[in-house]
Enzyme design. Structure first.
Site, PDB file in Angstrom:
ATOM      1  N   GLY A  12     -21.989  25.143  59.938  1.00 30.37           N
ATOM      2  CA  GLY A  12     -22.102  26.415  60.655  1.00 30.37           C
ATOM      3  C   GLY A  12     -21.829  26.226  62.140  1.00 30.37           C
ATOM      4  O   GLY A  12     -21.603  25.104  62.609  1.00 30.37           O
ATOM      5  N   VAL A  14     -23.841  26.647  64.844  1.00 32.25           N
ATOM      6  CA  VAL A  14     -24.870  25.866  65.543  1.00 32.25           C
ATOM      7  C   VAL A  14     -25.041  24.508  64.857  1.00 32.25           C
ATOM      8  O   VAL A  14     -25.122  23.466  65.522  1.00 32.25           O
ATOM      9  CB  VAL A  14     -26.213  26.642  65.582  1.00 32.25           C
ATOM     10  CG1 VAL A  14     -27.308  25.799  66.220  1.00 32.25           C
ATOM     11  CG2 VAL A  14     -26.043  27.946  66.348  1.00 32.25           C
ATOM     12  N   LEU A  38     -29.527  26.406  49.780  1.00 27.33           N
ATOM     13  CA  LEU A  38     -30.891  26.798  50.157  1.00 27.33           C
ATOM     14  C   LEU A  38     -31.496  27.856  49.237  1.00 27.33           C
ATOM     15  O   LEU A  38     -32.706  28.088  49.272  1.00 27.33           O
ATOM     16  CB  LEU A  38     -30.917  27.281  51.616  1.00 27.33           C
ATOM     17  CG  LEU A  38     -31.449  26.245  52.618  1.00 27.33           C
ATOM     18  CD1 LEU A  38     -30.621  24.992  52.613  1.00 27.33           C
ATOM     19  CD2 LEU A  38     -31.538  26.810  54.012  1.00 27.33           C
ATOM     20  N   TYR A  62     -28.169  32.836  55.805  1.00 31.48           N
ATOM     21  CA  TYR A  62     -27.266  33.844  55.255  1.00 31.48           C
ATOM     22  C   TYR A  62     -26.998  34.795  56.415  1.00 31.48           C
ATOM     23  O   TYR A  62     -27.861  35.588  56.791  1.00 31.48           O
ATOM     24  CB  TYR A  62     -27.933  34.556  54.079  1.00 31.48           C
ATOM     25  CG  TYR A  62     -27.039  35.587  53.419  1.00 31.48           C
ATOM     26  CD1 TYR A  62     -26.450  35.331  52.186  1.00 31.48           C
ATOM     27  CD2 TYR A  62     -26.769  36.798  54.050  1.00 31.48           C
ATOM     28  CE1 TYR A  62     -25.614  36.267  51.588  1.00 31.48           C
ATOM     29  CE2 TYR A  62     -25.933  37.736  53.465  1.00 31.48           C
ATOM     30  CZ  TYR A  62     -25.362  37.461  52.242  1.00 31.48           C
ATOM     31  OH  TYR A  62     -24.529  38.385  51.652  1.00 31.48           O
ATOM     32  N   THR A  63     -25.820  34.709  57.030  1.00 26.39           N
ATOM     33  CA  THR A  63     -25.564  35.434  58.285  1.00 26.39           C
ATOM     34  C   THR A  63     -24.583  36.604  58.132  1.00 26.39           C
ATOM     35  O   THR A  63     -24.193  37.198  59.138  1.00 26.39           O
ATOM     36  CB  THR A  63     -25.020  34.471  59.367  1.00 26.39           C
ATOM     37  OG1 THR A  63     -23.859  33.811  58.850  1.00 26.39           O
ATOM     38  CG2 THR A  63     -26.056  33.452  59.779  1.00 26.39           C
ATOM     39  N   TYR A 100     -34.115  28.766  63.395  1.00 26.56           N
ATOM     40  CA  TYR A 100     -33.553  29.825  64.255  1.00 26.56           C
ATOM     41  C   TYR A 100     -33.767  31.192  63.614  1.00 26.56           C
ATOM     42  O   TYR A 100     -33.617  31.353  62.401  1.00 26.56           O
ATOM     43  CB  TYR A 100     -32.056  29.597  64.483  1.00 26.56           C
ATOM     44  CG  TYR A 100     -31.784  28.253  65.104  1.00 26.56           C
ATOM     45  CD1 TYR A 100     -31.859  28.082  66.490  1.00 26.56           C
ATOM     46  CD2 TYR A 100     -31.515  27.133  64.316  1.00 26.56           C
ATOM     47  CE1 TYR A 100     -31.653  26.830  67.067  1.00 26.56           C
ATOM     48  CE2 TYR A 100     -31.305  25.886  64.880  1.00 26.56           C
ATOM     49  CZ  TYR A 100     -31.374  25.748  66.250  1.00 26.56           C
ATOM     50  OH  TYR A 100     -31.182  24.515  66.820  1.00 26.56           O
ATOM     51  N   TYR A 126     -30.582  41.842  56.644  1.00 25.02           N
ATOM     52  CA  TYR A 126     -30.505  40.527  57.310  1.00 25.02           C
ATOM     53  C   TYR A 126     -31.712  40.337  58.249  1.00 25.02           C
ATOM     54  O   TYR A 126     -32.413  39.330  58.172  1.00 25.02           O
ATOM     55  CB  TYR A 126     -29.185  40.423  58.092  1.00 25.02           C
ATOM     56  CG  TYR A 126     -29.129  39.270  59.060  1.00 25.02           C
ATOM     57  CD1 TYR A 126     -28.956  37.962  58.606  1.00 25.02           C
ATOM     58  CD2 TYR A 126     -29.254  39.479  60.433  1.00 25.02           C
ATOM     59  CE1 TYR A 126     -28.907  36.903  59.503  1.00 25.02           C
ATOM     60  CE2 TYR A 126     -29.204  38.431  61.332  1.00 25.02           C
ATOM     61  CZ  TYR A 126     -29.029  37.139  60.860  1.00 25.02           C
ATOM     62  OH  TYR A 126     -28.993  36.093  61.757  1.00 25.02           O
ATOM     63  N   LYS A 130     -34.780  37.656  57.845  1.00 22.87           N
ATOM     64  CA  LYS A 130     -35.071  36.643  58.878  1.00 22.87           C
ATOM     65  C   LYS A 130     -36.520  36.782  59.358  1.00 22.87           C
ATOM     66  O   LYS A 130     -37.192  35.777  59.620  1.00 22.87           O
ATOM     67  CB  LYS A 130     -34.109  36.788  60.062  1.00 22.87           C
ATOM     68  CG  LYS A 130     -32.654  36.478  59.760  1.00 22.87           C
ATOM     69  CD  LYS A 130     -32.376  35.014  59.444  1.00 22.87           C
ATOM     70  CE  LYS A 130     -32.524  34.110  60.632  1.00 22.87           C
ATOM     71  NZ  LYS A 130     -32.161  32.705  60.304  1.00 22.87           N
TER      72      LYS A 130
HETATM   73  N1  LIG Z   1     -24.367  34.274  64.179  1.00 25.50           N
HETATM   74  C1  LIG Z   1     -25.105  35.059  64.959  1.00 25.50           C
HETATM   75  O1  LIG Z   1     -24.589  35.956  65.656  1.00 25.50           O
HETATM   76  C2  LIG Z   1     -26.586  34.854  65.048  1.00 25.50           C
HETATM   77  C3  LIG Z   1     -27.350  35.721  65.840  1.00 25.50           C
HETATM   78  C4  LIG Z   1     -28.727  35.519  65.924  1.00 25.50           C
HETATM   79  C5  LIG Z   1     -29.321  34.485  65.239  1.00 25.50           C
HETATM   80  N2  LIG Z   1     -28.556  33.662  64.459  1.00 25.50           N
HETATM   81  C6  LIG Z   1     -29.228  32.600  63.719  1.00 25.50           C
HETATM   82  O2  LIG Z   1     -28.824  31.345  64.250  1.00 25.50           O
HETATM   83  C7  LIG Z   1     -28.789  30.366  63.216  1.00 25.50           C
HETATM   84  C8  LIG Z   1     -27.450  29.678  63.192  1.00 25.50           C
HETATM   85  O3  LIG Z   1     -26.463  30.664  62.915  1.00 25.50           O
HETATM   86  P1  LIG Z   1     -24.901  30.386  62.985  1.00 25.50           P
HETATM   87  O4  LIG Z   1     -24.313  31.427  63.850  1.00 25.50           O
HETATM   88  O5  LIG Z   1     -24.634  28.939  63.269  1.00 25.50           O
HETATM   89  O6  LIG Z   1     -24.519  30.753  61.465  1.00 25.50           O
HETATM   90  P2  LIG Z   1     -23.234  30.375  60.637  1.00 25.50           P
HETATM   91  O7  LIG Z   1     -22.132  29.902  61.523  1.00 25.50           O
HETATM   92  O8  LIG Z   1     -23.001  31.509  59.707  1.00 25.50           O
HETATM   93  O9  LIG Z   1     -23.743  29.105  59.833  1.00 25.50           O
HETATM   94  C9  LIG Z   1     -24.693  29.212  58.818  1.00 25.50           C
HETATM   95  C10 LIG Z   1     -24.408  28.132  57.817  1.00 25.50           C
HETATM   96  O10 LIG Z   1     -25.323  28.292  56.734  1.00 25.50           O
HETATM   97  C11 LIG Z   1     -24.606  28.051  55.554  1.00 25.50           C
HETATM   98  N3  LIG Z   1     -25.201  28.718  54.411  1.00 25.50           N
HETATM   99  C12 LIG Z   1     -25.108  30.011  54.010  1.00 25.50           C
HETATM  100  N4  LIG Z   1     -25.761  30.192  52.854  1.00 25.50           N
HETATM  101  C13 LIG Z   1     -26.258  28.994  52.508  1.00 25.50           C
HETATM  102  C14 LIG Z   1     -27.005  28.519  51.394  1.00 25.50           C
HETATM  103  N5  LIG Z   1     -27.334  29.319  50.377  1.00 25.50           N
HETATM  104  N6  LIG Z   1     -27.346  27.201  51.364  1.00 25.50           N
HETATM  105  C15 LIG Z   1     -26.975  26.371  52.334  1.00 25.50           C
HETATM  106  N7  LIG Z   1     -26.266  26.740  53.400  1.00 25.50           N
HETATM  107  C16 LIG Z   1     -25.917  28.044  53.487  1.00 25.50           C
HETATM  108  C17 LIG Z   1     -23.223  28.601  55.809  1.00 25.50           C
HETATM  109  O11 LIG Z   1     -22.314  27.984  54.916  1.00 25.50           O
HETATM  110  P3  LIG Z   1     -20.882  28.658  54.646  1.00 25.50           P
HETATM  111  O12 LIG Z   1     -20.196  28.729  55.957  1.00 25.50           O
HETATM  112  O13 LIG Z   1     -20.254  27.691  53.688  1.00 25.50           O
HETATM  113  O14 LIG Z   1     -21.183  30.005  54.074  1.00 25.50           O
HETATM  114  C18 LIG Z   1     -22.993  28.190  57.237  1.00 25.50           C
HETATM  115  O15 LIG Z   1     -22.378  26.936  57.343  1.00 25.50           O
HETATM  116  C19 LIG Z   1     -29.148  31.113  61.926  1.00 25.50           C
HETATM  117  O16 LIG Z   1     -30.513  30.976  61.674  1.00 25.50           O
HETATM  118  C20 LIG Z   1     -28.848  32.569  62.257  1.00 25.50           C
HETATM  119  O17 LIG Z   1     -29.620  33.455  61.481  1.00 25.50           O
HETATM  120  C21 LIG Z   1     -27.202  33.808  64.369  1.00 25.50           C
END
Ligand SMILES: NC(=O)c1ccc[n+]([C@@H]2O[C@H](COP(=O)([O-])OP(=O)(O)OC[C@H]3O[C@@H](n4cnc5c(N)ncnc54)[C@H](OP(=O)(O)O)[C@@H]3O)[C@@H](O)[C@H]2O)c1
Length: 289
Positions: A12, A14, A38, A62-63, A100, A126, A130
Site C-alpha cells: 500500500g 503507507v 486480513l 480496505y480503502t 491508522y 468505510y 474504521k
Molecule cells: N488513502 C487515504 O486517503 C486514507 C485516508 C485516511 C486514512 N487512511 C488510512 O491510512 C492507512 C494506510 O492507507 P493507504 O492509503 O496506504 O492505503 P492503500 O494504499 O489502499 O493500501 C492498503 C493496502 O491494504 C491492502 N489490503 C486491502 N485489503 C486487504 C486484505 N483483505 N488483507 C490484506 N491486505 C489488504 C491493499 O492491498 P491491494 O492493494 O492488493 O488491494 C493495500 O496494499 C489505512 O489504515 C487507511 O484506512 C487512508
C-alpha cells in the site's frame, strides 16, 4: 537481538514506505493481501503467533470508499475485526501495535479542526468500519498507537495525485469538488513520522498508548489540491464544482481537518504544511512528471 516488526499492507501507499524506512529498526516481516488476507481471522492470528513481533504496524486497510458501500462485510472484516485481532495478539505477546484510522470517522459538520475526542459520526461504510476498528483496538487493551490521518497520496498506488496527473495529460478541463475541505498527506511523510516514533523505542511507545491525529498542517479543498498538483504550468483548466455535481455512492464529510496538537505535544514534532510537502513529493526523484 533485533526486534521483529510485522508490517501488513506492505504494497500500500503507507505500507510500502514503511517497509523501507523501518528496515534499520528491526527484522521486517512484510505481508500483503496475497500472503496474509486480513479478512481471514485465523490466518491473522497464526501469522502473528508465527512471527512473534515486538511491534505490529497495520498499514493494510480496505480503502475503496465507494465500493465499501456494497462490500460492507469485507470492509468490516478488514477494517474492524482484523485490527481487533491484531490488538488481542499484540497484548498476548506484550507487543506494541501501530494502526491508522481516518478523518472519515467524523461527519464533517465542524468548521474548525477536529480534536481526538470530538464526537464521531461517520457518513459512510468505510468510515464506520474504521471507527469500529478503533473501538476493537481499544477494547483489546493492548499497547496501541492509533493515528488518524486524511487524504493520503503518494507516487504509487491508487490516489488523487496520480489520478489528477493522468487526467491532466488527457483533458483540457477538469471539474473538481471545491466544497470538501481536508488535508492532503504524503504517504512517505506519514511513514517517516511513524518511523521517528519507532526510533524512540518500545518503552516510549508503550507509555504513549492512545489515539492521535497525525496530519500535515494547513487545509485544502480537492480543487485546491488539484490546482497544486497541476501547478502553474500550462495545464488543463481546473473548474470548481460542488459535491452535488459529482455524486458518489459514499457520502463524504464536508470538513475533515484534524487538530494535531496532542500528537505534537506527545511526540515533540509536527508534520510540514501540506503544500510544502506536496512540492517535496513532486520534486523527489520518483515524483518527477
Ligand atoms: N488513502 C487515504 O486517503 C486514507 C485516508 C485516511 C486514512 N487512511 C488510512 O491510512 C492507512 C494506510 O492507507 P493507504 O492509503 O496506504 O492505503 P492503500 O494504499 O489502499 O493500501 C492498503 C493496502 O491494504 C491492502 N489490503 C486491502 N485489503 C486487504 C486484505 N483483505 N488483507 C490484506 N491486505 C489488504 C491493499 O492491498 P491491494 O492493494 O492488493 O488491494 C493495500 O496494499 C489505512 O489504515 C487507511 O484506512 C487512508
Amino acid at each position: 537481538m533485533r526486534p521483529t516488526i510485522l508490517v501488513t499492507g506492505a504494497r500500500g501507499q503507507v505500507g510500502g514506505e514503511l517497509v523501507r524506512l523501518l528496515a534499520p529498526y528491526g527484522e521486517i516481516v512484510a505481508t500483503d493481501l496475497e500472503s496474509l488476507n486480513l479478512a481471514d481471522v485465523d490466518a491473522v492470528r497464526a501469522a502473528v503467533r508465527r512471527a512473534k513481533p515486538a511491534l505490529i504496524v497495520n498499514a493494510a486497510a480496505y480503502t475503496a470508499v465507494d465500493l465499501a458501500e456494497k462490500e460492507v462485510d469485507l470492509a468490516y472484516a478488514v477494517n474492524a475485526r482484523a485490527p481487533g485481532v491484531l490488538a488481542e495478539e499484540a497484548r498476548r505477546l506484550g507487543a506494541v501495535l501501530i494502526h491508522y484510522s481516518t478523518d472519515y470517522v467524523f461527519d464533517g459538520a465542524r468548521t474548525t479542526p477536529y480534536p481526538e475526542d470530538a464526537p464521531t459520526g461517520p457518513l459512510n461504510v468505510y468510515g464506520a468500519s474504521k471507527l469500529d476498528g478503533e473501538r476493537a483496538i481499544a477494547a483489546a487493551n493492548a499497547h496501541a498507537l492509533v493515528f488518524r490521518t486524511s487524504w493520503v497520496y503518494g507516487l504509487t498506488g491508487r490516489n488523487f495525485l496520480l489520478t489528477i496527473r493522468r487526467l491532466a495529460a488527457e483533458r483540457d478541463e477538469l471539474r473538481i469538488v471545491a466544497d470538501q475541505t481536508g488535508v492532503p498527506n504524503w504517504s512517505r511523510t506519514l511513514a517517516a513520522a511513524t518511523t521517528r516514533i519507532v526510533a524512540m523505542g518500545l518503552p516510549a511507545m508503550t507509555e504513549r498508548t492512545g489515539l492521535y491525529h497525525l496530519s500535515s498542517t494547513g487545509e485544502a479543498t480537492w480543487h485546491a489540491f488539484a490546482q497544486a498538483i497541476v501547478g502553474a504550468a500550462a495545464g488543463p483548466r481546473i473548474v470548481p464544482i460542488s459535491t452535488a455535481e459529482y455524486p458518489t455512492p459514499a457520502r463524504r464529510p464536508a470538513y475533515g481537518v484534524l487538530a494535531t496538537g496532542r500528537f505534537e505535544r506527545t511526540f515533540g514534532f509536527a508534520l510540514p504544511d501540506w503544500r510544502e510537502d506536496l512540492d517535496r513529493c513532486l520534486r523527489s526523484p520518483t515524483g518527477a512528471a
